[in-house]
Scaffold this motif. Structure first.
Motif, PDB file in Angstrom:
ATOM      1  N   GLU A 121       0.826  -1.203   0.000  1.00  0.00           N
ATOM      2  CA  GLU A 121       0.000   0.000   0.000  1.00  0.00           C
ATOM      3  C   GLU A 121       0.861   1.255   0.000  1.00  0.00           C
ATOM      4  OE1 GLU A 121      -2.543  -0.550   3.386  1.00  0.00           O
ATOM      5  OE2 GLU A 121      -3.903  -1.893   2.291  1.00  0.00           O
ATOM      6  N   LYS A 122       1.962   1.230   0.736  1.00  0.00           N
ATOM      7  CA  LYS A 122       2.868   2.373   0.793  1.00  0.00           C
ATOM      8  C   LYS A 122       3.512   2.598  -0.574  1.00  0.00           C
ATOM      9  CE  LYS A 122       6.917   4.203   3.164  1.00  0.00           C
ATOM     10  NZ  LYS A 122       7.946   3.966   4.166  1.00  0.00           N
ATOM     11  N   ALA A 123       3.945   1.510  -1.217  1.00  0.00           N
ATOM     12  CA  ALA A 123       4.571   1.626  -2.538  1.00  0.00           C
ATOM     13  C   ALA A 123       3.571   2.173  -3.565  1.00  0.00           C
ATOM     14  CB  ALA A 123       5.104   0.271  -2.981  1.00  0.00           C
ATOM     15  N   ALA A 124       2.325   1.712  -3.494  1.00  0.00           N
ATOM     16  CA  ALA A 124       1.308   2.188  -4.429  1.00  0.00           C
ATOM     17  C   ALA A 124       1.020   3.675  -4.206  1.00  0.00           C
ATOM     18  CB  ALA A 124       0.025   1.369  -4.261  1.00  0.00           C
ATOM     19  N   ALA A 125       0.990   4.100  -2.949  1.00  0.00           N
ATOM     20  CA  ALA A 125       0.736   5.505  -2.633  1.00  0.00           C
ATOM     21  C   ALA A 125       1.879   6.398  -3.119  1.00  0.00           C
ATOM     22  CB  ALA A 125       0.534   5.666  -1.125  1.00  0.00           C
ATOM     23  N   GLU A 126       3.110   5.885  -3.025  1.00  0.00           N
ATOM     24  CA  GLU A 126       4.263   6.660  -3.470  1.00  0.00           C
ATOM     25  C   GLU A 126       4.284   6.822  -4.988  1.00  0.00           C
ATOM     26  OE1 GLU A 126       7.585   4.604  -1.749  1.00  0.00           O
ATOM     27  OE2 GLU A 126       7.255   5.500   0.229  1.00  0.00           O
ATOM     28  N   LYS A 127       3.758   5.836  -5.719  1.00  0.00           N
ATOM     29  CA  LYS A 127       3.701   5.905  -7.181  1.00  0.00           C
ATOM     30  C   LYS A 127       2.646   6.879  -7.660  1.00  0.00           C
ATOM     31  CE  LYS A 127       5.464   1.331  -8.258  1.00  0.00           C
ATOM     32  NZ  LYS A 127       5.153   0.027  -8.871  1.00  0.00           N
ATOM     33  N   ALA A 128       1.594   7.052  -6.856  1.00  0.00           N
ATOM     34  CA  ALA A 128       0.463   7.897  -7.255  1.00  0.00           C
ATOM     35  C   ALA A 128       0.785   9.372  -7.189  1.00  0.00           C
ATOM     36  CB  ALA A 128      -0.729   7.613  -6.362  1.00  0.00           C
TER      37      ALA A 128
END
Length: 86
Positions: free
Chosen positions: A79-86
């Protein structure tokens, strides 16, 4: 009451196998009725009389080391990685 889980458990509030995870070794402060649920199932042991603050039914005190803890850590990292990509 304060309890420690003896094995990985899921509080199936969202259907079979779905709901909050309680990994083995994790410690929680919880309402007496909630703690009694796990004591009756021999899934946890009582280790104190602390109660959760602000009327919560359960509050995590320490993270466990069971399979549920690994899955929760992997989910949080994804979830953290996905948020950083957004």
């Amino acid at each position: 009451m304060r309890i420690t889980f003896l094995r990985d458990e899921i509080y199936e509030t969202e259907g079979p196998g779905k709901g909050p995870a309680f990994p083995a070794g994790s410690t929680w402060d919880c309402a007496d009725d909630f703690g009694d649920r796990w004591l009756r199932r021999a899934a946890a042991e009582r280790i104190g009389n602390q109660v959760p603050r602000d009327g919560a039914r359960f509050v995590e005190v320490t993270r466990g080391r069971g399979a549920g803890a690994e899955a929760a850590a992997e989910k949080a990292a994804a979830e953290k990685a996905a948020a950083e990509k957004a």
